[in-house]
Structures are given as C-alpha cells and as structure tokens.
Scaffold this active site. Structure first.
Site, mmCIF file in Angstrom:
data_model
loop_
_atom_site.group_PDB
_atom_site.id
_atom_site.type_symbol
_atom_site.label_atom_id
_atom_site.label_comp_id
_atom_site.label_asym_id
_atom_site.label_seq_id
_atom_site.Cartn_x
_atom_site.Cartn_y
_atom_site.Cartn_z
ATOM 1 N N LYS A 107 1.580 -3.322 8.802
ATOM 2 C CA LYS A 107 2.726 -2.518 9.000
ATOM 3 C C LYS A 107 3.973 -3.501 9.312
ATOM 4 C CE LYS A 107 3.415 0.789 12.021
ATOM 5 N NZ LYS A 107 3.364 2.194 12.749
ATOM 6 N N LEU A 167 0.733 -1.273 -0.157
ATOM 7 C CA LEU A 167 -0.154 0.088 0.090
ATOM 8 C C LEU A 167 0.811 1.181 -0.106
ATOM 9 C CD1 LEU A 167 -2.645 -1.076 2.797
ATOM 10 C CD2 LEU A 167 -2.851 -1.052 0.162
ATOM 11 N N ASP A 188 2.935 12.945 16.338
ATOM 12 C CA ASP A 188 3.264 12.826 14.810
ATOM 13 C C ASP A 188 2.139 13.065 13.725
ATOM 14 O OD1 ASP A 188 5.152 12.710 12.761
ATOM 15 O OD2 ASP A 188 5.096 10.253 12.787
ATOM 16 N N PHE A 247 8.662 4.042 9.070
ATOM 17 C CA PHE A 247 9.408 2.932 9.622
ATOM 18 C C PHE A 247 9.059 1.651 9.071
ATOM 19 C CE2 PHE A 247 8.090 5.090 13.860
ATOM 20 C CZ PHE A 247 9.182 5.686 14.052
ATOM 21 N N GLY A 248 8.875 1.686 7.706
ATOM 22 C CA GLY A 248 8.721 0.408 6.852
ATOM 23 C C GLY A 248 7.277 0.401 5.766
ATOM 24 N N GLU A 270 4.739 3.302 1.785
ATOM 25 C CA GLU A 270 6.097 2.842 2.835
ATOM 26 C C GLU A 270 6.125 4.258 3.572
ATOM 27 O OE1 GLU A 270 10.390 1.106 2.943
ATOM 28 O OE2 GLU A 270 9.155 0.957 1.275
#
Length: 809
Positions: free
Chosen positions: A519, A497, A616, A502-503, A499
């Site tokens: 995730k 989907l 965040d 964090f990945g 990035e």
C-alpha cells in the site's frame, strides 16, 4: 567396551566441532560465545562499538599472531543488524527458530529478523564457512544439504570479500552492493553506495545520496577504463562476469591468510587492506572517473579546505534534524551555504551535523570542529603539507597514497596558476562530456535508464528517513524503497491491484519469492504520519486468522508504504458488487465470510491484547485469501481503548459514509457499537449483493438499511436476498442474518448487541430467539419532514471512500 568409548569420544568431538561452526534449529548463540569457520579463518559473535551500550552481530577475520596487522583489520566484515542495533544485555541470543528463521532475540519477547523464508522448514542449519559466508540451508533427512535458504553474501554491508559478488541477478532481481557506514563507530547505512551500473554498461559506480559520485569506466583488458590497477597486491585477481541471468564483479586471491578485503569508506572511496583502494578516490585529489558536481549553492566552495581544531566556537549555529548524517554529509551541507564557516558532528561517534556562520574561536575542548581556511580554500589537498594543518578529510596516515614527486609543501603562485588552468580544463571537459551524456540519456533511453538507476541504488539512503519509532521495527520488517520498487517492477500499472482512499495498492514479489501487497500512501491522501504509525504499531500486535498480517513498512525518502501478506482474491467488494463475479460467492462462501468477519471484530473488541475499534469496516477493507477466507485490513483509523473504557468522544471523525453509526457521524461518540453498526451494514450488503450507499426508491431517499427495514416490517424480508443465491441458500440462515443485521444497525447504540451476542446469534447458539429489531439509524419514514436532511446524507454517501477527518457538530 573399548570400541564404544572410542566411538563416543569421536562422536563428542564431531558434535563439539559442529556446534562451534553451525547452529541447528532450536540452538542459540549467546553473548560471549562465537561460531568459527572450519579452519578458523572467520568468527561470528556479538560485539559493541560504544562501550556496551548497544550490540550487533558481526563476522570478523580471525587475526593470525604471526602477521603484520594494519588499522581496520579488526573491523567486522559483515554486520547482521547494522540498521537495528539492540540494547546490550548478556541474555541476548542469535537463534535458529523452529520455523527455520534466524532471529536476534533481546529484551523479553523482542527480536530482529535476519532471514525470513516464506516456507516453514523443520530441518535447517546455519554454518559459517571459511570464505566468511554465513549460510542457512535446508537439510535432507540424511543430513545432507538440500537447498540454500539464505546467505550473508547476498546481503553485504560495507565490505567485499574474495568470492563475494558486486552486481545483480537479472532473473531474480537480487542486487549486491556495498553501503558505507555512517561513521567508524556507527555501522548503520550511510550515504555512499558502491555497485554495478544498471544501464547495461560494463562499469562500476559509486553513488552519494543517489547521485553518481564516481564511475570506473568500461571493463576491458582485465581492468576498468578509469582504474590503472585493480589492486595493490599481485595475489588479487579481479573478474567481470556477464551472463544471461547475472552480471557482477568478483575477485579471488592466490594466497591464504591474506585478510583481503575492499571496504566502502564513509568518505566515498574504496579502501583495500593496508592501502587506499583504486576505486572512487575523488575527495583528496582529482582522479579519473570522478563526477564534477554542478554548483551546490556556492560554486567557489566545492571541495573547500577546513582545518580541524579542538576548540569551542560561537556564532550563528544551525543544527540539522537528521542525526544519521556522516561527517562527509555535514561538510557538503556546509559547502552549500555561502555563509557557513564551520561544521562539526553532534555526537562523539561522528554522526549528526552542526554548522556555524560568523565564527569566533573560544576555549579548547576535546571534540573536533572544522573551520574554513579562507587562505587555503581551493588549494589542492595533494599539494598541502599534512603535518601542520590537520584535516578531517585527509586520509589516515596508513592509507594515504605516496605524495606526487612534483608536489611541495609550500606551493608557489606559479604552481597555483598551473593548477587553476588544469582544473578549468578538466571541469570544462567533464561538463561537456556530462551534457552530451545527459542528452543521450534523456532522449535515448531516458525512462528505462532512470528506472534501472532507481532499482540499483539500494539502501543508499536507507538511514536518512529513519524517523519512525524504534519500537515499530521490533515486530515488523523495515524495507528499502528500492527493494519494493524491484518487487513491483517499479510500481508498474500492470501490478496495481486497486486504489483506496489513501492511495494505490500494488502486488509485489520479493526476492525470496514471497508475494506481498504494498500500500503506497499518496501524499494527498489525508493519512498523515499519525495514521501511518498507528497502523504499524497496532496491527503488529494483533494476531488472528481473520486479520490481515502486516509484514513491514518503508519510510525512505518521502515515501510511506505498508507491506502486507498478499490476498489472492483481492477484496470482498471486487466480487460482491460485480454482476458477473458475484456468482462465485455462493451462500456457503458468503456465510463463511460473515462468520469470519464477526470473529475478527470480536477478537478486536474482546480477546486481543488491545481493545480496538476499527472505525472503517466496509466491503473494500475485507480481503479474501485463496480459499475465500476473509481478513480485515486497513487499521489506519483504528482507535485503541483502555480495558475499562467503553466509549469516547472525538472531534476527529474518520470513516466511510454509509457505514458510520449515527452517534459517531453526528456527535463524534465512538465505542464498540460503532463497529457493530458497520458490521450490520456489511452483513446486509453480503446477503443482498447491494450497496448501502445507493437509493432504492425513485421518490423517497431509501438506502439499503431502509429497504431491509421496510421489507422486514412487511414480512417480505426474503425479497432482500441476492437473486444469485435463491437456489443455494438456506432460508433459515438468510433470515437469521437479516435479523441480526437489522439489530446491529438500530438507531440507538444501547439497543445494538455486542459482538459476542452477534456471533452467538449467527451460530444459532442462543437459547432464546433474538429480540425484534427497532428502527434503524438514518431511516426516514415516507412523508417525514426530515426527508430533506436524509437527501443530504444520501448525496454525501455515494462514493464509499474513507474520509480521514470530519469535525463533529
């Protein structure tokens, strides 16, 4: 009246029978109670293996009084919560809740989820049948079964019963495999897995910690190539079924009340009731299909002989941190170390691993320790007397096979020599076949087969990385790596989907059809175990319509993954900053998104069980469901405050440049006003369709906040609006949003409104007009001597990625 009494009597009998066999919605099975199958073949009840310290729910054979019983007949054939034991309490219950899910409730509000169906059903029941299958079904209005929602046969533990399947459903991805217990007293997932070969070869495989341990050979003539007979009993009939959709092994019995079962033992072989089974017998004697392991550290130490002693020992001890190691695992670790001379389980229940070198035997004690016998090492176990030298690895007497007619208790040197010749020949032949197979594997179908092997090895190592705090699993589900690999087609790029910092995030579909977002945290992402635990523990306690829902997590092997509910429209930035897709966000939709984000933040700050600062907030962390409703995600950096705590100072600054408030980015001061600033930036981005981390003047560092401030002072604020909204927007609402946005991004935290006031102003519920905004944070007047500083801020604020750590100045 007599007829009525008779009718009531039969109704009472029927209800009582149903209650002993079936749980209906809203009903509970309590400690001390049991469900019994209609003919009382099986029962389901709470049980304990450690003196009522922990509890499980299991299914057992009801043992006939007129039958000769064997050791193990009283073991459970299925354990519901094998990897999630609960503390013993008389008030624990098994409940079929109002949504149609089976749950084990314990403590005050804690539960273990057994079945999770993605569609709420109001007419469900769970019944224990005479084949030992516990089945959850949805009923029609007339009480007849409509469809099966869940069944225990789809989730076997270490036991295969008649009618159960061992294999996989190619269409749905469902895998049926047996996984050993860690020890006879600990039913948690051990290191051995028994299942069907995933590489389209008609054979069975036993894996040890992911490596092939034994293979059955191909199916043919009603048996497998490496198996002389599939059962010790004539009434057992094994079948291999291969269709377009399914491929599995099953078996049936021609007699009743046989207590028949196959069990995956903790030492890697399959036991049949009352006898050593025909599958995987590799430990105590050479057997067809056993895979010779390449040197595991000390080639002369493979299958070493250890004497069992009830003594204390001294020496150089090494204790392994993994408390979920079985006795077999511990022996293998000792064999890998050339200096290891003894090993033992740490706990009385046979788990954990201590090893010693330079061993000295001390006084006797009750627990077992296993000491290397140098003189007997490498002598085949089948040629040893089991009377004088007890061994941990020898089979229990009731399951040990008959000794070979040629074997003697005292092996001569000639016999030993013949053994060595035979052993070398077998090892050489095995290595030759293995190398040939490996070459074919690598050059023929390497990648596809490796992926398939990964998918089948379900739960082989589930318990090995169970390091996350136990309280995590009380409210979210623990997924195996293999189940998530299946759900994402082995994390294929087509299911990716996007990035984040964090990945990557993948779309997945679980076996029950539920769509999820997974995730997968990168090892180089910067999010460590602290943030990972933080996100699980935090979001599991937060419930709000504008917060994304965490379904579970995975910590198997070196992976750390989070499983969320799937959001069909990805994230806000996917639409907002794309020149074509932004047209799908009309003003009504954008205003609803603004309102939803504000409500979610207000919940975090004021109304949740915890006072949470997200830290965040940004467009990529706002997910959109199928109706474009916003949900705040990514709580890895969130900070929990006490109820009386208003702000804190941190040296560990995390977040995204351009969304961080001045006092937080420069001095490490975090408070609810930190999120207010981020929300103000986000609000201005939604109104304008522009990124804050861009420059909007060719000669002067001017980000979106600065542009909005200049247009406001010049009474040209409506020029900030996204061109695609001019026809559809409400000018009053747009001006109100710009006004509130500028109030939120003011330089001084004390000047910014609380989220309660933000929501009131957005909804136009205030009696007085909002105050005029003051100068925003990070704004540099044209010609200001601090422009050089601002240019540095802009230069480090262009990518929008989260930073996991920044030391405050």
């Amino acid at each position: 009246m007599a007829c009525l009494k008779i009718l009531l009597f039969f109704l009472f009998i029927t209800i009582s029978f149903a209650q002993n066999t079936t749980i209906f919605q809203g009903q509970h099975l309590r400690v001390g109670e049991k469900l019994e199958s209609p003919n009382k073949e099986f029962r389901l009840e709470f049980f304990s293996l450690d003196g009522n310290k922990t509890q499980y729910i299991g299914i057992f054979y009801n043992l006939p009084s007129n039958m000769t019983l064997y050791p193990g007949d009283d073991r459970p054939v299925w354990v519901a919560n094998r990897d999630n034991p609960i503390l013993y309490a008389s008030g624990n219950t098994l409940t079929l809740d109002d949504d149609g899910n089976l749950k084990i409730f314990y403590g005050e509000d804690s539960f273990v989820m057994l079945s999770s169906y993605n569609v709420t059903t109001r007419n469900a029941s769970a019944t224990l049948f005479d084949n030992g299958n516990f089945v959850l079904v949805e009923l029609n209005s007339n009480g007849l079964e409509n469809k099966t929602l869940w069944q225990s046969f789809d989730y076997p533990t270490d036991t295969l019963l008649p009618g159960m399947k061992l294999g996989r459903n190619v269409k749905t991805g469902q895998i049926w495999s047996l996984v050993s217990w860690i020890s006879k007293d600990v039913p948690a997932s051990g290191s051995f897995t028994f299942g069907i070969d995933p590489i389209d070869i008609d054979q069975l495989i036993i894996w040890w910690m992911g490596s092939v341990f034994w293979t059955s050979g191909r199916w043919g003539n009603e048996t497998f190539g490496n198996v002389s007979r599939v059962s010790h009993y004539d009434y057992v009939s094994l079948s291999y079924v291969s269709t377009v959709d399914e491929k599995y092994v099953t078996y049936s019995v021609s007699e009743t009340r046989t207590l028949s079962r196959y069990v995956m033992d903790t030492f890697g072989f399959i036991k049949e009731r009352g006898a050593a089974g025909p599958f995987g017998v590799c430990f105590y004697k050479p057997s067809p299909g056993c895979v010779t392991e390449e040197s595991i550290g000390c080639s002369i130490r493979n299958n070493s002989w250890f004497n069992r002693r009830q003594n204390n020992v001294s020496g150089n001890r090494f204790r392994f941190e993994d408390n979920n190691m079985s006795l077999f695992d511990c022996k293998r670790q000792c064999e890998k170390n050339c200096s290891c001379a003894a090993f033992a389980s740490i706990t009385a229940n046979g788990t954990g691993c201590d090893t010693w070198s330079n061993v000295s035997i001390l006084n006797s004690l009750e627990s077992d320790v296993f000491i290397l016998d140098d003189e007997r090492d490498l002598v085949p176990i089948r040629n040893r007397s089991s009377t004088n030298v007890p061994s941990t690895i020898s089979l229990p007497p009731d399951l040990a096979p008959e000794p070979s007619p040629n074997s003697t208790s005292g092996s001569s040197k000639g016999t030993s020599t013949k053994w060595w010749i035979w052993l070398i020949a077998v090892i050489g032949l095995t290595l030759l076949v293995g190398l040939s197979s490996l070459c074919y594997f690598l050059y023929g179908k390497g990648k596809a087969k490796a992926a398939a092997l990964l998918l089948l090895n379900q739960t082989a190592n589930v318990s090995k990385k169970r390091k996350v705090d136990k309280k995590m699993s009380h409210e979210v589900q623990l997924y195996s790596l293999e189940s998530l690999a299946i759900a994402t087609d082995n994390f294929s790029p087509g299911n990716k989907l996007g990035e984040g910092g964090f990945g990557p995030v993948y779309k997945g579909e679980m076996l029950d059809g539920q769509e999820v977002a997974i995730k997968r945290l990168s090892t180089s992402s910067g999010q460590g175990l602290l943030e990972f635990k933080n996100e699980i523990l935090l979001i599991a306690k937060l419930q709000h319509t504008n917060l994304v829902r965490l379904l579970g997590y995975c910590t198997q092997r070196e992976e750390r993954m989070l499983v969320y509910e799937y959001m069909h429209n990805k994230s806000l930035d996917f639409f907002l900053f794309d020149s074509n897709k932004k047209e799908l966000l009309n003003w009504e939709t954008r205003f609803r998104i603004i309102e939803g984000i504000a409500q979610g933040i207000l919940y975090l700050h004021k109304y949740s069980r915890l006072k949470v600062i997200h830290r965040d907030l940004k467009a990529s962390n706002i997910l959109l469901d199928a109706e474009m409703n916003p949900k705040i995600s990514d709580f890895g950096m969130a900070r929990i405050f006490g109820t009386q705590e208003s702000e804190a100072n941190t040296k560990r600054i995390v977040g995204t440049h351009g969304y961080m408030s001045p006092e937080y980015a420069l001095r490490g001061i975090v408070s609810t006003k930190t999120d207010v600033f981020s929300f103000g930036v986000l609000l201005l981005e939604i109104v304008s369709g522009k990124k804050n981390n861009s420059c909007y003047d060719t000669e002067h560092p001017l980000n979106l906040i600065g542009l909005a401030w200049e247009l406001w002072r010049e009474e040209r604020a409506l020029e900030l609006i996204d061109a695609t909204l001019i026809e559809s927007c409400s000018r009053d609402e747009v001006m109100r949003c710009i006004h509130v946005g500028l109030l939120c991004v003011q330089d001084y935290a004390k000047d910014r409104p609380s989220m309660s006031n933000v929501v009131s102003m957005l909804m136009n519920d205030t009696k007085q007009p909002p105050p005029p905004p003051q100068r925003p944070g990070f704004f540099i007047e044209r010609g200001d001597q601090r422009a050089e500083i601002s240019e540095e801020v802009v230069r480090y604020s262009i990518n929008g990625l989260s930073i996991s750590e920044l030391r405050a100045r």
